[in-house]
Write a protein that holds these residues in place. Structure first.
Motif, PDB file in Angstrom:
ATOM      1  N   PHE A 194      -3.718   6.879  10.652  1.00 13.21           N
ATOM      2  CA  PHE A 194      -3.668   6.191   9.357  1.00 13.21           C
ATOM      3  C   PHE A 194      -2.435   5.285   9.291  1.00 13.21           C
ATOM      4  CE2 PHE A 194      -1.690   6.093   5.173  1.00 13.21           C
ATOM      5  CZ  PHE A 194      -2.671   5.460   4.428  1.00 13.21           C
ATOM      6  N   SER A 195      -1.295   5.778   9.780  1.00 10.42           N
ATOM      7  CA  SER A 195      -0.061   4.986   9.680  1.00 10.42           C
ATOM      8  C   SER A 195      -0.189   3.684  10.471  1.00 10.42           C
ATOM      9  CB  SER A 195       1.166   5.799  10.117  1.00 10.42           C
ATOM     10  OG  SER A 195       1.220   5.897  11.518  1.00 10.42           O
ATOM     11  N   HIS A 196      -0.868   3.719  11.622  1.00 15.86           N
ATOM     12  CA  HIS A 196      -1.067   2.475  12.396  1.00 15.86           C
ATOM     13  C   HIS A 196      -2.026   1.550  11.664  1.00 15.86           C
ATOM     14  CE1 HIS A 196       1.294   3.892  15.673  1.00 15.86           C
ATOM     15  NE2 HIS A 196       0.562   4.977  15.799  1.00 15.86           N
TER      16      HIS A 196
ATOM     17  N   ILE B  36       0.867  -1.182   0.000  1.00 16.93           N
ATOM     18  CA  ILE B  36       0.000   0.000   0.000  1.00 16.93           C
ATOM     19  C   ILE B  36       0.902   1.230   0.000  1.00 16.93           C
ATOM     20  CG2 ILE B  36      -1.810   1.287   1.204  1.00 16.93           C
ATOM     21  CD1 ILE B  36      -2.835  -1.322   2.366  1.00 16.93           C
ATOM     22  N   PHE B  37       0.686   2.121  -0.963  1.00 15.75           N
ATOM     23  CA  PHE B  37       1.568   3.293  -1.036  1.00 15.75           C
ATOM     24  C   PHE B  37       0.763   4.567  -1.291  1.00 15.75           C
ATOM     25  CE2 PHE B  37       1.810   4.554  -5.554  1.00 15.75           C
ATOM     26  CZ  PHE B  37       1.199   3.469  -6.172  1.00 15.75           C
ATOM     27  N   HIS B  38       1.427   5.676  -1.028  1.00 17.34           N
ATOM     28  CA  HIS B  38       0.835   6.976  -1.345  1.00 17.34           C
ATOM     29  C   HIS B  38       1.941   7.977  -1.601  1.00 17.34           C
ATOM     30  CE1 HIS B  38       1.671   7.991   2.887  1.00 17.34           C
ATOM     31  NE2 HIS B  38       1.186   6.783   3.141  1.00 17.34           N
ATOM     32  N   THR B  39       1.696   8.893  -2.526  1.00 14.77           N
ATOM     33  CA  THR B  39       2.647   9.964  -2.798  1.00 14.77           C
ATOM     34  C   THR B  39       1.868  11.274  -2.889  1.00 14.77           C
ATOM     35  OG1 THR B  39       2.667  10.151  -5.214  1.00 14.77           O
ATOM     36  CG2 THR B  39       3.840   8.294  -4.321  1.00 14.77           C
ATOM     37  N   ALA B  40       2.322  12.269  -2.125  1.00 20.08           N
ATOM     38  CA  ALA B  40       1.706  13.613  -2.144  1.00 20.08           C
ATOM     39  C   ALA B  40       0.219  13.565  -1.805  1.00 20.08           C
ATOM     40  CB  ALA B  40       1.917  14.273  -3.510  1.00 20.08           C
ATOM     41  N   VAL B  41      -0.152  12.847  -0.763  1.00 17.54           N
ATOM     42  CA  VAL B  41      -1.565  12.681  -0.420  1.00 17.54           C
ATOM     43  C   VAL B  41      -1.845  13.035   1.046  1.00 17.54           C
ATOM     44  CG1 VAL B  41      -3.443  10.999  -0.170  1.00 17.54           C
ATOM     45  CG2 VAL B  41      -1.931  10.892  -2.149  1.00 17.54           C
ATOM     46  N   LEU B  42      -1.035  12.471   1.956  1.00 19.05           N
ATOM     47  CA  LEU B  42      -1.360  12.639   3.389  1.00 19.05           C
ATOM     48  C   LEU B  42      -1.240  14.089   3.835  1.00 19.05           C
ATOM     49  CD1 LEU B  42      -2.257  10.494   5.536  1.00 19.05           C
ATOM     50  CD2 LEU B  42      -1.569   9.579   3.350  1.00 19.05           C
ATOM     51  N   THR B  43      -0.576  14.898   3.029  1.00 14.93           N
ATOM     52  CA  THR B  43      -0.490  16.322   3.334  1.00 14.93           C
ATOM     53  C   THR B  43      -1.887  16.971   3.313  1.00 14.93           C
ATOM     54  OG1 THR B  43       0.718  18.309   2.752  1.00 14.93           O
ATOM     55  CG2 THR B  43      -0.041  17.003   0.909  1.00 14.93           C
TER      56      THR B  43
ATOM     57  N   LEU C 282      10.211  12.752   1.580  1.00 25.34           N
ATOM     58  CA  LEU C 282      10.886  11.664   2.295  1.00 25.34           C
ATOM     59  C   LEU C 282      10.122  10.382   1.979  1.00 25.34           C
ATOM     60  CD1 LEU C 282      12.959  10.605   4.320  1.00 25.34           C
ATOM     61  CD2 LEU C 282      11.383  11.232   6.173  1.00 25.34           C
ATOM     62  N   MET C 283      10.835   9.419   1.397  1.00 24.62           N
ATOM     63  CA  MET C 283      10.201   8.128   1.140  1.00 24.62           C
ATOM     64  C   MET C 283      10.543   7.189   2.289  1.00 24.62           C
ATOM     65  SD  MET C 283      10.068   5.930  -2.350  1.00 24.62           S
ATOM     66  CE  MET C 283      11.768   5.391  -2.355  1.00 24.62           C
ATOM     67  N   SER C 284       9.527   6.517   2.802  1.00 25.75           N
ATOM     68  CA  SER C 284       9.766   5.582   3.904  1.00 25.75           C
ATOM     69  C   SER C 284       9.076   4.267   3.602  1.00 25.75           C
ATOM     70  CB  SER C 284       9.226   6.168   5.215  1.00 25.75           C
ATOM     71  OG  SER C 284       7.828   6.334   5.133  1.00 25.75           O
ATOM     72  N   MET C 285       9.587   3.228   4.251  1.00 29.65           N
ATOM     73  CA  MET C 285       8.966   1.903   4.138  1.00 29.65           C
ATOM     74  C   MET C 285       8.681   1.424   5.546  1.00 29.65           C
ATOM     75  SD  MET C 285       8.193  -0.895   2.418  1.00 29.65           S
ATOM     76  CE  MET C 285       9.085  -1.481   0.999  1.00 29.65           C
ATOM     77  N   ASN C 286       7.433   1.091   5.825  1.00 30.03           N
ATOM     78  CA  ASN C 286       7.027   0.638   7.153  1.00 30.03           C
ATOM     79  C   ASN C 286       7.528   1.577   8.253  1.00 30.03           C
ATOM     80  OD1 ASN C 286       5.809  -1.457   5.869  1.00 30.03           O
ATOM     81  ND2 ASN C 286       7.411  -2.946   6.284  1.00 30.03           N
TER      82      ASN C 286
ATOM     83  N   ILE D  96       4.448   1.973   1.830  1.00 31.32           N
ATOM     84  CA  ILE D  96       5.402   2.973   1.328  1.00 31.32           C
ATOM     85  C   ILE D  96       4.748   4.353   1.373  1.00 31.32           C
ATOM     86  CG2 ILE D  96       6.794   3.747  -0.635  1.00 31.32           C
ATOM     87  CD1 ILE D  96       6.824   0.870  -1.649  1.00 31.32           C
ATOM     88  N   SER D  97       5.439   5.277   2.019  1.00 30.53           N
ATOM     89  CA  SER D  97       4.967   6.661   2.083  1.00 30.53           C
ATOM     90  C   SER D  97       5.985   7.544   1.367  1.00 30.53           C
ATOM     91  CB  SER D  97       4.846   7.074   3.558  1.00 30.53           C
ATOM     92  OG  SER D  97       4.728   8.478   3.650  1.00 30.53           O
ATOM     93  N   ASN D  98       5.520   8.402   0.467  1.00 23.72           N
ATOM     94  CA  ASN D  98       6.400   9.337  -0.251  1.00 23.72           C
ATOM     95  C   ASN D  98       5.764  10.727  -0.129  1.00 23.72           C
ATOM     96  OD1 ASN D  98       8.618   9.993  -1.994  1.00 23.72           O
ATOM     97  ND2 ASN D  98       7.224  10.010  -3.740  1.00 23.72           N
ATOM     98  N   GLU D  99       6.163  11.446   0.904  1.00 28.20           N
ATOM     99  CA  GLU D  99       5.482  12.687   1.287  1.00 28.20           C
ATOM    100  C   GLU D  99       6.507  13.709   1.785  1.00 28.20           C
ATOM    101  OE1 GLU D  99       2.139  13.077   1.138  1.00 28.20           O
ATOM    102  OE2 GLU D  99       1.436  11.014   0.929  1.00 28.20           O
TER     103      GLU D  99
END
Ligand SMILES: C[S@@+](CC[C@H](N)C(=O)[O-])C[C@H]1O[C@@H](n2cnc3c(N)ncnc32)[C@H](O)[C@@H]1O
Length: 334
Positions: free
Chosen positions: A263-265, A245-252, A302-306, A275-278
């Protein structure tokens, strides 16, 4: 007064940290807005999320096309403020940047294949198609012979970025969005083009090619809110593929930081790989794991994994610079 200062700061930051080096016209417009009491007063009357430079400039272009410069822009916005305001209020930025797939690829290619991909905040679903595009990572082309009519995304890397050798194998894909855009609808596709910045004609051309692919592949994007509807979609993923499950430029766009953390939990409980790319400010708990707290990379995602920081990425996918101390060691694909 405080709101006006915030608007001016926001436009200055956009000019200096986002548009500089990418769109000289947007730098000129954003600095012009930041110095114009008249425009700041108008913008300050909009809800905060509608004051976004990208949205206001796209609304202008939707109505009048690309402005010749600040004077042209300023005059039209003042004369036709109600029209600009109405477009800004009725539309969302929803920029769908398929070039971001280049920054996701080094991670996706290292996971156990095949993959089931869910994109949260998918817009028109263009980032759900990383296996349909071609890439150029420095001297490495992927696939080796670029495919006709496919966009080619060039992406710089640093010495420790694991440049992928193969495209990921994607068994199933689906997106979730508050307002899925329909690539077959001419108006919605035209709005996506207005969101590509002037001076980035190559980016617009890649977008048009990606839209053509999406019209043929038709990635499913379900209407829903990431805070409520993700579990249902995740439950539909095939069990014989690795769920990412990933997202880019969304959680902002989720204003409340505690909702983002919730959401992260939640997402971590739904899949083995998130994967988060935010922007680094979106998940302070992730950025704080870095020595500099994420402060030394203005304008980068910042891209992160888990929840572990992995790489600094260009917001439009032009670079992916691995963090040397990156804690994540994905298994290499078998
Ligand atoms: C800037 S676009 C990014 C699109 C795509 N991820 C990309 O990188 O090209 C942000 C998208 O997130 C969606 N979005 C914002 N808040 C959302 C929410 N609470 N639930 C689902 N989607 C959301 C918006 O509708 C929009 O399409």
């Amino acid at each position: 007064m405080q709101i006006a200062n915030n608007v001016a700061e926001r436009y200055t930051r956009f000019a200096r940290q986002e548009a500089e080096g990418k769109s000289e016209l947007y730098v000129e417009l954003a600095l012009g807005v930041a110095g114009s009491e008249q425009l700041i007063a108008l913008l300050a009357g909009l809800p905060r999320e509608k004051q976004q430079p990208n949205l206001i400039f796209a609304a202008y272009r939707w109505l009048f096309g690309v402005p010749r410069g600040w004077d042209d822009f300023h005059e039209n916005v003042i004369d036709r403020w109600d029209d600009v305001r109405n477009v800004a209020l009725s539309r969302m930025t929803q920029t769908n940047e398929p070039g971001r797939c280049a920054t996701l690829l080094p991670l996706l290619a290292r996971l156990p294949q095949p993959l089931a991909l869910i994109e949260v905040g998918a817009s028109a679903g263009l980032c759900l198609l990383p296996d349909y595009y071609s890439y150029q990572f420095g001297g490495t082309a992927l696939p080796e012979a670029p495919l006709d009519d496919r966009p080619i995304f060039s992406c710089n890397t640093n010495a420790v970025t694991p440049v992928p050798e193969t495209l990921p194998e994607i068994l199933w894909r689906a997106g979730l969005d508050l307002n899925p855009l329909d690539v077959t609808n001419e108006e919605e596709a035209a709005w996506l083009e207005c969101l590509v910045w002037p001076g980035q004609e190559a980016r617009a051309e890649q977008l048009r090619k990606a839209l053509e692919i999406a019209r043929a592949v038709k990635p499913e994007v379900v209407k829903g809110d990431l805070r409520a509807d993700l579990a249902d979609l995740a439950g539909r993923a095939p069990k014989d593929a690795t769920l990412v499950i990933f997202h880019t430029a969304v959680l902002t766009y989720v204003q409340d930081v505690s909702e983002r953390e919730a959401f992260s939990h939640h997402v971590s409980s739904l899949c083995p790989y998130w994967i988060s790319n935010e922007s680094p400010g979106v998940f302070p708990s992730i950025a704080q794991k870095l020595e500099d707290g994420g402060d030394d990379h203005p304008g980068k995602f910042l891209m992160s994994m888990n929840g572990e920081p992995i790489a600094w990425t260009d917001p439009h996918g032009r670079s992916v610079n691995w963090i040397e101390t990156s804690a994540f060691n994905a298994p290499t694909p078998s």
